[in-house]
Design an enzyme around this catalytic site. Structure first.
Site, PDB file in Angstrom:
ATOM      1  N   CYS A   1      -5.016  -0.680  16.408  1.00  0.00           N
ATOM      2  CA  CYS A   1      -3.658  -1.246  16.334  1.00  0.00           C
ATOM      3  C   CYS A   1      -2.770  -0.716  17.453  1.00  0.00           C
ATOM      4  CB  CYS A   1      -3.027  -0.946  14.991  1.00  0.00           C
ATOM      5  SG  CYS A   1      -3.013   0.796  14.580  1.00  0.00           S
TER       6      CYS A   1
ATOM      7  N   GLU B   1       2.674  -1.618   7.957  1.00  0.00           N
ATOM      8  CA  GLU B   1       2.105  -1.054   9.188  1.00  0.00           C
ATOM      9  C   GLU B   1       1.402  -2.205   9.898  1.00  0.00           C
ATOM     10  OE1 GLU B   1       2.211   2.103  10.380  1.00  0.00           O
ATOM     11  OE2 GLU B   1       3.296   3.021   8.716  1.00  0.00           O
TER      12      GLU B   1
HETATM   13  P1  NAD Z   1      -5.175  -8.762   8.111  1.00  0.00           P
HETATM   14  O1  NAD Z   1      -3.689  -8.853   8.035  1.00  0.00           O
HETATM   15  O2  NAD Z   1      -5.949  -9.997   8.297  1.00  0.00           O
HETATM   16  O3  NAD Z   1      -5.744  -8.114   6.749  1.00  0.00           O
HETATM   17  C1  NAD Z   1      -5.289  -6.878   6.256  1.00  0.00           C
HETATM   18  C2  NAD Z   1      -5.519  -6.840   4.753  1.00  0.00           C
HETATM   19  O4  NAD Z   1      -4.778  -7.876   4.144  1.00  0.00           O
HETATM   20  C3  NAD Z   1      -6.972  -7.031   4.335  1.00  0.00           C
HETATM   21  O5  NAD Z   1      -7.269  -6.151   3.276  1.00  0.00           O
HETATM   22  C4  NAD Z   1      -7.004  -8.465   3.884  1.00  0.00           C
HETATM   23  O6  NAD Z   1      -7.963  -8.714   2.880  1.00  0.00           O
HETATM   24  C5  NAD Z   1      -5.618  -8.654   3.316  1.00  0.00           C
HETATM   25  N1  NAD Z   1      -5.183 -10.058   3.362  1.00  0.00           N
HETATM   26  C6  NAD Z   1      -5.640 -11.050   4.164  1.00  0.00           C
HETATM   27  N2  NAD Z   1      -4.985 -12.205   3.913  1.00  0.00           N
HETATM   28  C7  NAD Z   1      -4.099 -11.935   2.929  1.00  0.00           C
HETATM   29  C8  NAD Z   1      -3.116 -12.721   2.248  1.00  0.00           C
HETATM   30  N3  NAD Z   1      -2.945 -14.011   2.511  1.00  0.00           N
HETATM   31  N4  NAD Z   1      -2.362 -12.103   1.326  1.00  0.00           N
HETATM   32  C9  NAD Z   1      -2.522 -10.795   1.062  1.00  0.00           C
HETATM   33  N5  NAD Z   1      -3.434 -10.016   1.671  1.00  0.00           N
HETATM   34  C10 NAD Z   1      -4.214 -10.566   2.586  1.00  0.00           C
HETATM   35  O7  NAD Z   1      -5.479  -7.686   9.201  1.00  0.00           O
HETATM   36  P2  NAD Z   1      -6.883  -7.225   9.759  1.00  0.00           P
HETATM   37  O8  NAD Z   1      -7.470  -8.331  10.566  1.00  0.00           O
HETATM   38  O9  NAD Z   1      -7.697  -6.633   8.676  1.00  0.00           O
HETATM   39  O10 NAD Z   1      -6.441  -6.027  10.727  1.00  0.00           O
HETATM   40  C11 NAD Z   1      -6.021  -6.228  12.023  1.00  0.00           C
HETATM   41  C12 NAD Z   1      -4.524  -6.180  12.137  1.00  0.00           C
HETATM   42  O11 NAD Z   1      -4.024  -5.020  11.529  1.00  0.00           O
HETATM   43  C13 NAD Z   1      -4.048  -6.118  13.574  1.00  0.00           C
HETATM   44  O12 NAD Z   1      -2.928  -6.936  13.730  1.00  0.00           O
HETATM   45  C14 NAD Z   1      -3.673  -4.659  13.762  1.00  0.00           C
HETATM   46  O13 NAD Z   1      -2.722  -4.426  14.757  1.00  0.00           O
HETATM   47  C15 NAD Z   1      -3.153  -4.326  12.417  1.00  0.00           C
HETATM   48  N6  NAD Z   1      -3.254  -2.893  12.180  1.00  0.00           N
HETATM   49  C16 NAD Z   1      -2.124  -2.161  12.116  1.00  0.00           C
HETATM   50  C17 NAD Z   1      -2.226  -0.800  11.933  1.00  0.00           C
HETATM   51  C18 NAD Z   1      -1.014   0.088  11.844  1.00  0.00           C
HETATM   52  O14 NAD Z   1      -1.174   1.208  11.434  1.00  0.00           O
HETATM   53  N7  NAD Z   1       0.159  -0.371  12.213  1.00  0.00           N
HETATM   54  C19 NAD Z   1      -3.467  -0.204  11.813  1.00  0.00           C
HETATM   55  C20 NAD Z   1      -4.599  -1.003  11.887  1.00  0.00           C
HETATM   56  C21 NAD Z   1      -4.483  -2.349  12.065  1.00  0.00           C
END
Ligand code: NAD
Length: 459
Positions: free
Chosen positions: A247, A213
């Site tokens: 998002c 997602e």
């Molecule tokens: P992110 O990708 O930075 O982090 C998401 C999760 O991944 C966190 O729990 C983080 O700790 C983990 N993570 C970070 N680096 C990682 C790595 N190298 N390997 C594995 N896991 C890792 O995202 P964010 O900043 O927390 O959220 C914002 C983003 O999420 C935006 O792009 C937004 O559009 C998206 N988002 C999508 C939805 C959806 O339903 N499609 C909903 C909310 C947010």
């Protein structure tokens, strides 16, 4: 014990518990969902407090976008679970006369849910409901950027379930990386497109099925016939809820040149009505999650020309709801998902320009179209690919358990909510029950059988 060892132990304990078969029992699943319901209700005040601490979410916003939406999902799943979990019969092909085709949903096993910070409660608990309903064990890895909510999720889950069934592992990228190395049976990831790629690579090593997602730049198109005041209110609601850190927030506006000025006027009025004359002084206006994101967003404020807002408070990580005019596709604000309260405005004369521009970029997670013209609606919906969206509204498509929610292309793969969550966390096992009363010989080697098969199968 190192974090790696304890994660390995946890996954091994969950796998053993899953293999015991306990979680497959539908009564057990219902009982666990009931326990979760009781825990959620009991924690309501604490959730509101934690969301206020981490993101300065107001009680109204917390209830509608984090708590209420989870209640609705849970009630809907509990109401329908017995029906969804039953094996269902499907049609039999002519070549299969005498047999019966069935689909048996079965749980995958141990699933990992990685969630982001922007809706830290909803995006951890809503997938969990699907995982439990489908009969899995689950590990949640919430975001490190919302420590109060993550701590609350940990304590609620610990008080409600045994670790071998549902557990929370807090931490940042290193913890995620350790978790992703484990022999999991499903990974459900919500977050950025870049990290989505990392997750998919890790999953590929062990061929673990995944849902991604992700995010993207979601356009909001306002055509010349749209009822402008209503459109403005709905757009402002979608863009500035959670200070734009949604998002599916409209990322940028594509407005027909002829109605730009009146639409802007209504949008400014709506911003003032919702957030007051000085949003930076409004204690209920959401803040930017971190200094890093605050700095990234502040850099966009010099793009184009300022039409509304634009003030910031670095000490409180606040940025006013901001409208930027005279924007071009080449400006930094149009490169990546904005994820903040800054709304760039582009105009168009012909709908085809809009369709080409959107189709030339990665497929967005959402698209919003404001028009009453059914031909325009048909054209945009059929010619543009995107995860999901609304006609004459914003965000609301994700708030119903009846619609699958997910992205396409760079905005994600797979979907969830309601029945789609149950299906996402279930493997659909196909079973053919054959009769022993007779045995057609046409499948066996020999020319006679081949003749009949040709007649039955040739289109
Ligand atoms: P992110 O990708 O930075 O982090 C998401 C999760 O991944 C966190 O729990 C983080 O700790 C983990 N993570 C970070 N680096 C990682 C790595 N190298 N390997 C594995 N896991 C890792 O995202 P964010 O900043 O927390 O959220 C914002 C983003 O999420 C935006 O792009 C937004 O559009 C998206 N988002 C999508 C939805 C959806 O339903 N499609 C909903 C909310 C947010």
């Amino acid at each position: 014990m190192s974090i790696n060892d304890s994660i390995e132990q946890l996954v091994s304990d969950q796998r053993r518990f899953f293999k015991s078969g306990v979680t497959r029992d539908i009564h057990f699943r219902m009982e666990q969902l009931n326990k979760l319901k009781t825990a959620l209700i009991a924690k309501e005040d604490e959730i509101i407090k934690a969301l206020q601490q981490d993101l300065n979410k107001s009680e109204q916003e917390s209830f509608t976008t984090e708590i209420g939406i989870v209640y609705k999902e849970l009630s809907y799943v509990m109401k329908n679970l017995h029906k969804w979990a039953k094996p269902r019969r499907v049609k039999t092909a002519l070549t299969h006369i005498g047999s019966r085709g069935e689909i048996h949903p079965e749980p995958y096993g141990t699933v990992l849910i990685i969630s982001p910070w922007n809706y830290p409660w909803q995006l951890a608990i809503s997938p969990l409901i699907g995982a439990i309903a489908a009969g899995n064990t689950a590990i949640i890895k919430p975001s490190e950027l919302t420590p109060s909510v993550s701590a609350l999720i940990t304590s609620m889950i610990k008080d409600t379930f045994s670790d071998q069934y549902v557990a929370v592992v807090e931490g940042g990228p290193d913890t995620s990386t350790s978790l992703l190395k484990q022999p999991l049976d499903y990974i459900f990831f919500t977050g950025s497109t870049n990290i989505g790629k990392v997750v998919m690579q890790a999953a590929a090593k062990n061929l673990i099925p995944i849902t991604l997602e992700l995010g993207g730049k979601s356009p909001c198109i306002v055509h010349k016939d749209a009822p402008l005041k209503l459109a403005a209110r709905r757009i402002v609601f979608g863009k500035f809820t959670n200070a734009g850190q949604t998002c599916v927030a409209p990322d940028y506006l594509l407005v027909h040149e002829s109605i730009k000025e009146p639409l802007l006027k209504h949008m400014k009025e709506a911003i003032t009505e919702f957030y007051g004359d000085s949003p930076l002084m409004n204690s209920e206006y959401g803040r930017i999650v971190s200094e890093k994101h605050f700095l990234r967003l502040s850099n966009f404020l010099s793009n184009g020309s300022l039409r509304h807002g634009g003030k910031c408070d670095a000490s409180k990580l606040l940025i006013e709801p901001t409208l930027l005019d005279d924007i071009t596709w080449e400006m930094p604000v149009m490169e990546d998902e904005i994820f903040g309260p800054i709304f760039p405005i582009l105009t168009y004369d012909h709908l085809d320009e809009v369709i080409t521009s959107v189709n030339n970029r990665p497929k967005p997670l959402a698209l919003y179209l404001f028009t009453q013209d059914s031909q325009v609606q048909r054209k945009v919906l059929s010619e543009v690919s995107f995860g999901g969206g609304c006609v004459n509204d914003t965000l609301m498509h994700l708030a119903t358990p009846h619609l699958p929610f997910g992205g396409v292309g760079e905005s994600g793969m797979g979907s969830y909510h309601g029945k789609h969550s149950f299906e996402t966390f279930s493997h659909m096992k196909s079973i053919l029950r054959q009769t022993n009363k007779f045995d057609f010989s046409f499948r066996y080697p020999g020319k006679e059988g081949l003749k009949l098969l040709r007649r039955l199968m040739k289109p």
